[in-house]
Every structure is written in structure tokens, then in C-alpha cells.
Design a protein around this motif. Structure first.
Motif, PDB file in Angstrom:
ATOM      1  N   CYS A 146       0.827  -1.212   0.000  1.00  0.00           N
ATOM      2  CA  CYS A 146       0.000   0.000   0.000  1.00  0.00           C
ATOM      3  C   CYS A 146       0.860   1.259   0.000  1.00  0.00           C
ATOM      4  CB  CYS A 146      -0.926   0.001   1.211  1.00  0.00           C
ATOM      5  SG  CYS A 146      -2.301  -1.176   1.094  1.00  0.00           S
ATOM      6  N   TYR A 147       1.908   1.261   0.815  1.00  0.00           N
ATOM      7  CA  TYR A 147       2.769   2.438   0.886  1.00  0.00           C
ATOM      8  C   TYR A 147       3.571   2.628  -0.399  1.00  0.00           C
ATOM      9  CZ  TYR A 147       1.828   3.659   5.728  1.00  0.00           C
ATOM     10  OH  TYR A 147       1.211   4.087   6.879  1.00  0.00           O
ATOM     11  N   VAL A 148       4.130   1.551  -0.916  1.00  0.00           N
ATOM     12  CA  VAL A 148       4.889   1.643  -2.161  1.00  0.00           C
ATOM     13  C   VAL A 148       3.975   2.066  -3.304  1.00  0.00           C
ATOM     14  CG1 VAL A 148       6.194   0.331  -3.888  1.00  0.00           C
ATOM     15  CG2 VAL A 148       6.634  -0.038  -1.458  1.00  0.00           C
ATOM     16  N   GLY A 149       2.777   1.488  -3.353  1.00  0.00           N
ATOM     17  CA  GLY A 149       1.821   1.830  -4.394  1.00  0.00           C
ATOM     18  C   GLY A 149       1.397   3.282  -4.339  1.00  0.00           C
ATOM     19  N   MET A 150       1.153   3.797  -3.124  1.00  0.00           N
ATOM     20  CA  MET A 150       0.723   5.185  -3.009  1.00  0.00           C
ATOM     21  C   MET A 150       1.848   6.144  -3.373  1.00  0.00           C
ATOM     22  SD  MET A 150      -1.259   7.156   0.096  1.00  0.00           S
ATOM     23  CE  MET A 150      -2.876   6.580  -0.439  1.00  0.00           C
ATOM     24  N   LEU A 151       3.085   5.821  -3.001  1.00  0.00           N
ATOM     25  CA  LEU A 151       4.219   6.662  -3.370  1.00  0.00           C
ATOM     26  C   LEU A 151       4.434   6.662  -4.881  1.00  0.00           C
ATOM     27  CD1 LEU A 151       6.932   5.982  -0.626  1.00  0.00           C
ATOM     28  CD2 LEU A 151       5.918   8.190  -1.216  1.00  0.00           C
ATOM     29  N   ALA A 152       4.342   5.485  -5.485  1.00  0.00           N
ATOM     30  CA  ALA A 152       4.524   5.382  -6.938  1.00  0.00           C
ATOM     31  C   ALA A 152       3.426   6.136  -7.672  1.00  0.00           C
ATOM     32  CB  ALA A 152       4.531   3.910  -7.358  1.00  0.00           C
ATOM     33  N   ALA A 153       2.179   5.991  -7.215  1.00  0.00           N
ATOM     34  CA  ALA A 153       1.061   6.699  -7.841  1.00  0.00           C
ATOM     35  C   ALA A 153       1.218   8.207  -7.666  1.00  0.00           C
ATOM     36  CB  ALA A 153      -0.257   6.227  -7.233  1.00  0.00           C
ATOM     37  N   ALA A 154       1.621   8.639  -6.484  1.00  0.00           N
ATOM     38  CA  ALA A 154       1.801  10.071  -6.228  1.00  0.00           C
ATOM     39  C   ALA A 154       2.881  10.653  -7.138  1.00  0.00           C
ATOM     40  CB  ALA A 154       2.168  10.300  -4.766  1.00  0.00           C
ATOM     41  N   ALA A 155       3.967   9.913  -7.339  1.00  0.00           N
ATOM     42  CA  ALA A 155       5.040  10.381  -8.217  1.00  0.00           C
ATOM     43  C   ALA A 155       4.513  10.586  -9.633  1.00  0.00           C
ATOM     44  CB  ALA A 155       6.195   9.377  -8.217  1.00  0.00           C
ATOM     45  N   ALA A 156       3.720   9.638 -10.120  1.00  0.00           N
ATOM     46  CA  ALA A 156       3.143   9.762 -11.458  1.00  0.00           C
ATOM     47  C   ALA A 156       2.176  10.948 -11.527  1.00  0.00           C
ATOM     48  CB  ALA A 156       2.426   8.461 -11.839  1.00  0.00           C
ATOM     49  N   PHE A 157       1.347  11.096 -10.507  1.00  0.00           N
ATOM     50  CA  PHE A 157       0.364  12.179 -10.494  1.00  0.00           C
ATOM     51  C   PHE A 157       1.048  13.551 -10.428  1.00  0.00           C
ATOM     52  CE2 PHE A 157      -2.926   9.188  -8.324  1.00  0.00           C
ATOM     53  CZ  PHE A 157      -3.061   8.504  -9.515  1.00  0.00           C
ATOM     54  N   ILE A 158       2.117  13.646  -9.669  1.00  0.00           N
ATOM     55  CA  ILE A 158       2.847  14.915  -9.548  1.00  0.00           C
ATOM     56  C   ILE A 158       3.444  15.319 -10.885  1.00  0.00           C
ATOM     57  CG2 ILE A 158       4.893  16.007  -8.531  1.00  0.00           C
ATOM     58  CD1 ILE A 158       4.291  14.345  -5.985  1.00  0.00           C
ATOM     59  N   SER A 159       4.021  14.353 -11.596  1.00  0.00           N
ATOM     60  CA  SER A 159       4.627  14.665 -12.894  1.00  0.00           C
ATOM     61  C   SER A 159       3.570  15.163 -13.882  1.00  0.00           C
ATOM     62  CB  SER A 159       5.343  13.432 -13.454  1.00  0.00           C
ATOM     63  OG  SER A 159       4.433  12.389 -13.744  1.00  0.00           O
ATOM     64  N   ILE A 160       2.368  14.581 -13.837  1.00  0.00           N
ATOM     65  CA  ILE A 160       1.271  15.039 -14.696  1.00  0.00           C
ATOM     66  C   ILE A 160       0.884  16.474 -14.321  1.00  0.00           C
ATOM     67  CG2 ILE A 160      -1.160  14.697 -15.273  1.00  0.00           C
ATOM     68  CD1 ILE A 160      -0.687  11.677 -14.904  1.00  0.00           C
ATOM     69  N   GLY A 161       0.777  16.742 -13.030  1.00  0.00           N
ATOM     70  CA  GLY A 161       0.428  18.081 -12.564  1.00  0.00           C
ATOM     71  C   GLY A 161       1.457  19.127 -12.953  1.00  0.00           C
ATOM     72  N   LEU A 162       2.730  18.761 -12.932  1.00  0.00           N
ATOM     73  CA  LEU A 162       3.787  19.699 -13.313  1.00  0.00           C
ATOM     74  C   LEU A 162       3.662  20.096 -14.785  1.00  0.00           C
ATOM     75  CD1 LEU A 162       6.957  18.269 -11.501  1.00  0.00           C
ATOM     76  CD2 LEU A 162       5.658  20.319 -10.923  1.00  0.00           C
ATOM     77  N   LEU A 163       3.375  19.120 -15.638  1.00  0.00           N
ATOM     78  CA  LEU A 163       3.238  19.436 -17.062  1.00  0.00           C
ATOM     79  C   LEU A 163       2.055  20.373 -17.300  1.00  0.00           C
ATOM     80  CD1 LEU A 163       3.980  19.104 -20.022  1.00  0.00           C
ATOM     81  CD2 LEU A 163       2.529  17.068 -20.085  1.00  0.00           C
ATOM     82  N   ILE A 164       0.931  20.085 -16.677  1.00  0.00           N
ATOM     83  CA  ILE A 164      -0.245  20.935 -16.866  1.00  0.00           C
ATOM     84  C   ILE A 164       0.012  22.337 -16.336  1.00  0.00           C
ATOM     85  CG2 ILE A 164      -2.665  21.244 -16.211  1.00  0.00           C
ATOM     86  CD1 ILE A 164      -2.887  18.162 -16.186  1.00  0.00           C
ATOM     87  N   SER A 165       0.717  22.445 -15.214  1.00  0.00           N
ATOM     88  CA  SER A 165       1.066  23.754 -14.668  1.00  0.00           C
ATOM     89  C   SER A 165       2.005  24.501 -15.612  1.00  0.00           C
ATOM     90  CB  SER A 165       1.726  23.595 -13.293  1.00  0.00           C
ATOM     91  OG  SER A 165       2.094  24.852 -12.753  1.00  0.00           O
ATOM     92  N   ALA A 166       2.881  23.767 -16.296  1.00  0.00           N
ATOM     93  CA  ALA A 166       3.833  24.390 -17.217  1.00  0.00           C
ATOM     94  C   ALA A 166       3.161  24.912 -18.478  1.00  0.00           C
ATOM     95  CB  ALA A 166       4.922  23.391 -17.593  1.00  0.00           C
ATOM     96  N   LEU A 167       1.934  24.453 -18.742  1.00  0.00           N
ATOM     97  CA  LEU A 167       1.238  24.827 -19.974  1.00  0.00           C
ATOM     98  C   LEU A 167       0.275  25.999 -19.795  1.00  0.00           C
ATOM     99  CD1 LEU A 167       0.439  21.257 -21.366  1.00  0.00           C
ATOM    100  CD2 LEU A 167       2.203  22.846 -22.182  1.00  0.00           C
ATOM    101  N   LEU A 170       6.551   4.356 -13.115  1.00  0.00           N
ATOM    102  CA  LEU A 170       7.821   5.019 -13.428  1.00  0.00           C
ATOM    103  C   LEU A 170       7.802   5.576 -14.848  1.00  0.00           C
ATOM    104  CD1 LEU A 170      10.488   2.639 -11.819  1.00  0.00           C
ATOM    105  CD2 LEU A 170       9.549   4.774 -10.921  1.00  0.00           C
ATOM    106  N   GLY A 171       7.148   4.859 -15.760  1.00  0.00           N
ATOM    107  CA  GLY A 171       7.056   5.321 -17.136  1.00  0.00           C
ATOM    108  C   GLY A 171       6.270   6.616 -17.242  1.00  0.00           C
ATOM    109  N   ILE A 172       5.154   6.702 -16.521  1.00  0.00           N
ATOM    110  CA  ILE A 172       4.358   7.934 -16.520  1.00  0.00           C
ATOM    111  C   ILE A 172       5.181   9.091 -15.957  1.00  0.00           C
ATOM    112  CG2 ILE A 172       2.393   9.099 -15.434  1.00  0.00           C
ATOM    113  CD1 ILE A 172       0.834   6.529 -15.667  1.00  0.00           C
ATOM    114  N   SER A 173       5.866   8.846 -14.855  1.00  0.00           N
ATOM    115  CA  SER A 173       6.682   9.901 -14.235  1.00  0.00           C
ATOM    116  C   SER A 173       7.759  10.389 -15.190  1.00  0.00           C
ATOM    117  CB  SER A 173       7.317   9.380 -12.945  1.00  0.00           C
ATOM    118  OG  SER A 173       6.339   8.951 -12.024  1.00  0.00           O
ATOM    119  N   ALA A 174       8.477   9.467 -15.801  1.00  0.00           N
ATOM    120  CA  ALA A 174       9.569   9.832 -16.702  1.00  0.00           C
ATOM    121  C   ALA A 174       9.043  10.568 -17.937  1.00  0.00           C
ATOM    122  CB  ALA A 174      10.341   8.582 -17.116  1.00  0.00           C
TER     123      ALA A 174
END
Length: 234
Positions: A130-151, A214-218
Motif C-alpha cells: 500500500c505504501y509503495v503503491g501510493m508513493l509510486a502513484a503520487a510520483a506519477a500524479f505529480i509529474s502530470i500536474g507539473l506538465l499541466i502547470s507548465a502549460l 515510473l514510465g508515466i513519471s519519466a
């Protein structure tokens, strides 16, 4: 990257957004743990994490919305663009600053595991998943949010669009039974963040699920870098 990381982390707390995020995260998390675990005498930590993911999807855009949009609105982004630091380093600094805030909030929930362990209702493998999954999901979600903020220059737009994208990514798996064609249903199942998290929450550490997050984040961090480089050369 270190300087950007420290600057972003400091701004998150200086503008009290970080404190508000942590307060709301812990308040809602405490309510979930009380209702779904303590009051029901249920030792399955998944009962806490499953509804908590919906809260994470709602709260993370609050942290990512200002990362680039505010700098564009204030025209302070030119300072970073002209600084002797790569666009990738800037993106990574912002990414890890937000991930650090998220990790701090998540670390407080370790107290819930201690409570369950004392009560004798604790599955270490499921909890780790659960902890690893939530951290991995959060990393992916943050990267998506950064791109949208950059646009965009508008933080509210960045927040709303990020929330919509994350919600869609989370719910796409539930809609696959209504999609026509086996190909679309398979694609929806593969893209479903909820299905991927469910694997972690069952203690299943599948390589494809790790690659998915990891692919989504990258990919999205690379996209942020391209957007920043385009503005630097403009």
C-alpha cells in the motif's frame, strides 16, 4: 537541482500551502482510519488506503498548480530560464520538493500501522504494498500536474485540469466494461491507475506495474523539460 528543490520546498511552507495540505491530508486520513478500521475493529489497512487515494487525487493538484503557472504569471520564470541550470534539473527539483511534502504526510500515517500492530491485526506485506503503491502513484500524479502547470499561467485552471486528468486516469478502468471492442477494453485496463494500485495493495509487486508508474513519471517530466526548453529558446 538542489537549489531548486530547497527553493520550492521553502515556498510551499512559506505560502502555507504545505501546512494546509498536510493538515487536510492528516485530518481526512484520521477520519478514514477511525471509521474504516478502529470503529469496525478491522485490521486490514487497505480499508484506509482505498478511500485515501481519492483524497490524494483531490489534494495533489493543490501542490502542483503553482509550480510553473505562478512563475509564468509573475514573470519570474525568466530567472530560471536564464540561470545556468538545465530544464531537467528545474523539473526534478520541483518534482522532488512536492514528493517530499507528500511523503511527510504519508509518514505520519505509519502511526496507524503501529496501532494495528499493537492490536495484533497487521499484515506487513500488504502494508508495504500500500505504501509503495501510493508513493509510486503520487510520483506519477505529480509529474502530470507539473506538465499541466507548465502549460498555463492560471493556477486555478492548472488545478482543475490536473484533477480532471487524474480522476480520469483513476476511473478509466471502471468504464472499460462499457467500451466497444476488446482493444479499447484492454487499453483501458492497462491505463487504469486504480487497477495498478490494487495490485500493490494486495502485496503483489508486479514489474509491469512498477514500469507503468515510473514510465508515466519519466514521460511527463521529459515533456515538462521540452516545454521549458522551448520557452528558453524562444
Amino acid at each position: 537541482m538542489k537549489a531548486v528543490f530547497q527553493k520550492e520546498l521553502g515556498q510551499l511552507f512559506h505560502s502555507v500551502i504545505g501546512y494546509i495540505y498536510l493538515a487536510v491530508f492528516l485530518l481526512i486520513g484520521g477520519c478514514y482510519f477511525l471509521v474504516y478500521n478502529l470503529l469496525q475493529a478491522n485490521g486490514d489497512i487497505r480499508n484506509f488506503f482505498s478511500p485515501m487515494m481519492s483524497t490524494v487525487i483531490f489534494l495533489l493538484p493543490m501542490l502542483t498548480m503553482r509550480s510553473y503557472a505562478e512563475e509564468r504569471r509573475m514573470h519570474t520564470d525568466r530567472l530560471l530560464l536564464s540561470a545556468p541550470v538545465s530544464s531537467l534539473s528545474v523539473a526534478l527539483g520541483k518534482f522532488f520538493a512536492i514528493l517530499t511534502i507528500f511523503s511527510i504526510g504519508l509518514a505520519f500515517t505509519l502511526f496507524y500501522l503501529l496501532v494495528l500492530a499493537v492490536l495484533g491485526r497487521f499484515d506487513p506485506l500488504v502494508a508495504l504494498g500500500c505504501y509503495v503503491g501510493m508513493l509510486a502513484a503520487a510520483a506519477a500524479f505529480i509529474s502530470i500536474g507539473l506538465l499541466i502547470s507548465a502549460l498555463t499561467e492560471n493556477q486555478i485552471i492548472a488545478c482543475i485540469v490536473t484533477y480532471a486528468v487524474l480522476l480520469g486516469l483513476w476511473l478509466v478502468g471502471f468504464a472499460r466494461s462499457y467500451l466497444p471492442g476488446e482493444l479499447l477494453r484492454t487499453l483501458a485496463g492497462y491505463l487504469s491507475a486504480a487497477d495498478r494500485f490494487a495490485e500493490f495493495s494486495m502485496g503483489i509487486f508486479d514489474l509491469s506495474t512498477v514500469v507503468y508508474y515510473l514510465g508515466i513519471s519519466a514521460f511527463f517530466l521529459f515533456a515538462v523539460t521540452l516545454v521549458s526548453e522551448g520557452r528558453r529558446q524562444a
